[in-house]
Design an enzyme around this catalytic site. Structure first.
Site, PDB file in Angstrom:
ATOM      1  N   GLU A 113      -0.572 -10.488   3.320  1.00 18.14           N
ATOM      2  CA  GLU A 113      -0.424  -9.552   4.431  1.00 18.14           C
ATOM      3  C   GLU A 113      -0.709 -10.246   5.761  1.00 18.14           C
ATOM      4  O   GLU A 113      -0.012 -10.029   6.759  1.00 18.14           O
ATOM      5  CB  GLU A 113      -1.363  -8.362   4.240  1.00 18.14           C
TER       6      GLU A 113
ATOM      7  N   GLY B  33      -7.023  -5.129   2.531  1.00 19.70           N
ATOM      8  CA  GLY B  33      -7.331  -5.805   1.284  1.00 19.70           C
ATOM      9  C   GLY B  33      -7.761  -4.894   0.163  1.00 19.70           C
ATOM     10  O   GLY B  33      -8.084  -5.347  -0.933  1.00 19.70           O
ATOM     11  N   GLY B  34      -7.737  -3.569   0.417  1.00 20.83           N
ATOM     12  CA  GLY B  34      -8.066  -2.642  -0.666  1.00 20.83           C
ATOM     13  C   GLY B  34      -7.119  -2.781  -1.845  1.00 20.83           C
ATOM     14  O   GLY B  34      -7.488  -2.549  -2.988  1.00 20.83           O
ATOM     15  N   GLY B  35      -5.884  -3.198  -1.561  1.00 25.47           N
ATOM     16  CA  GLY B  35      -4.902  -3.423  -2.612  1.00 25.47           C
ATOM     17  C   GLY B  35      -4.811  -4.867  -3.058  1.00 25.47           C
ATOM     18  O   GLY B  35      -3.905  -5.231  -3.822  1.00 25.47           O
TER      19      GLY B  35
ATOM     20  N   GLY C 155       0.795  -1.212   0.000  1.00 22.57           N
ATOM     21  CA  GLY C 155       0.000   0.000   0.000  1.00 22.57           C
ATOM     22  C   GLY C 155       0.831   1.267   0.000  1.00 22.57           C
ATOM     23  O   GLY C 155       2.057   1.251   0.131  1.00 22.57           O
TER      24      GLY C 155
ATOM     25  N   GLY D 161       0.018  -1.188   6.246  1.00 21.36           N
ATOM     26  CA  GLY D 161      -1.055  -0.201   6.277  1.00 21.36           C
ATOM     27  C   GLY D 161      -2.370  -0.828   6.665  1.00 21.36           C
ATOM     28  O   GLY D 161      -2.445  -1.999   7.046  1.00 21.36           O
ATOM     29  N   ALA D 162      -3.431  -0.049   6.577  1.00 19.50           N
ATOM     30  CA  ALA D 162      -4.776  -0.536   6.882  1.00 19.50           C
ATOM     31  C   ALA D 162      -5.778   0.338   6.141  1.00 19.50           C
ATOM     32  O   ALA D 162      -5.529   1.525   5.901  1.00 19.50           O
ATOM     33  CB  ALA D 162      -5.053  -0.496   8.373  1.00 19.50           C
TER      34      ALA D 162
ATOM     35  N   THR E  64       1.091   3.809   2.141  1.00 17.23           N
ATOM     36  CA  THR E  64       1.777   4.255   3.359  1.00 17.23           C
ATOM     37  C   THR E  64       3.085   3.510   3.559  1.00 17.23           C
ATOM     38  O   THR E  64       4.054   4.051   4.108  1.00 17.23           O
ATOM     39  CB  THR E  64       0.865   4.066   4.577  1.00 17.23           C
TER      40      THR E  64
END
Length: 279
Positions: free
Chosen positions: A123, A115-117, A39, A102-103, A41
């Site tokens: 992860e 899991g957006g990515g 991600g 990240g989150a 960040t």
């Protein structure tokens, strides 16, 4: 009035501040194996590590959660090791000293949505391999309850099982659950590094145990109850809920290699400060 460019720069500055402070406080000079998540960040996490110089990180080996973090590690000149390539000592793979990731959303009990990515499975594997997991994010990712700002739970599924998993999700209270597309960069479904598909399942805000002692109240799901129900669904490979207990608690419980929650989450704020949410 701030422009869109100003707002975007503010978010990037917040991410960078959180990443640098998290690395400063949790990457100790004696660390040997370090997990690097995925991600936007995490770009700053790697930057913060590299800024310490080879004299600091030269003896460390960095373990990625997917192709993006593998590229970040290589580009920074850090030593790379895949998760399954760690040394074995006394018949056991050595643990990671710390993992940074990240989150997409963090609740007040340090449960996460990730899991957006589309890297959630690897992860989670890296997070549970670590003695402690540190989440790094900006102020937009902090919520009292999951599914408040980030409305959907990413679920990695076997493509063959996707229609049945969708049917089950609809029955569980997520009628708008759908397979994520790869658009705009790829026609068709979003395919993970593991060759699976991602389903994004919207749910109302998830309860904490203190909200609902029976796990499900007034039609709403409690975090752990929902996670366990999703994982019981055949065809689901892994879910983007990180819940349960953290690394420090795992050691006390004798449940090493099962800890999914971070021991702390670092949030870069709009005013340039960093807020730390600890277990």
């Amino acid at each position: 009035m701030a422009s869109a460019a100003d707002a975007a720069a503010l978010v990037e500055s917040a991410k960078k501040a959180a990443a640098y402070q998290a690395v400063e406080e949790h990457l100790l000079p004696g660390a040997r194996f370090v997990g690097i998540g995925s991600g936007s960040t995490v770009v700053y996490v790697v930057q913060a590590i590299a800024a310490k110089g080879p004299g600091f990180y030269g003896g460390m080996t960095f373990v990625p959660t997917g192709s993006q973090s593998k590229g970040l590690i290589r580009q920074a000149g850090l030593t790379l090791c895949n998760l399954d390539e760690r040394p074995v000592v006394d018949g056991v793979l050595v643990p990671l000293d710390v993992a940074f990731d990240g989150a997409d959303e963090v609740d007040e009990d340090l449960n996460l949505i990730k899991g957006g990515g589309a890297c959630l499975f690897q992860e989670k594997l890296v997070a549970i391999a670590a003695k402690k997991f540190i989440a790094v994010a900006d102020y937009r990712k902090q919520s009292p309850r999951l599914c408040t700002k980030w409305k959907t739970i990413p679920i990695e599924v076997l493509p063959l099982a996707a229609p049945d998993v969708l049917s089950r999700l609809h029955a569980m209270g997520s009628p708008a659950a759908a397979v994520r597309t790869g658009l705009p960069s790829k026609a068709g479904e979003c395919v993970t590094d593991n060759g699976m598909w991602i389903i994004d399942a919207p749910f109302p805000p998830l309860l904490l145990p203190k909200d609902a002692a029976d796990g499900k109240a007034q039609g709403l799901w409690e975090v752990q109850a929902l996670a366990e129900e999703l994982l019981r669904t055949p065809g689901v490979v892994e879910i983007g809920l990180f819940y349960g207990f953290n690394g420090a608690q795992a050691a006390a419980l004798g449940k090493e290699k099962q800890a999914q929650k971070p021991v702390a989450a670092y949030f870069g704020l709009a005013n340039g400060e960093v807020e730390v949410q600890r277990a």
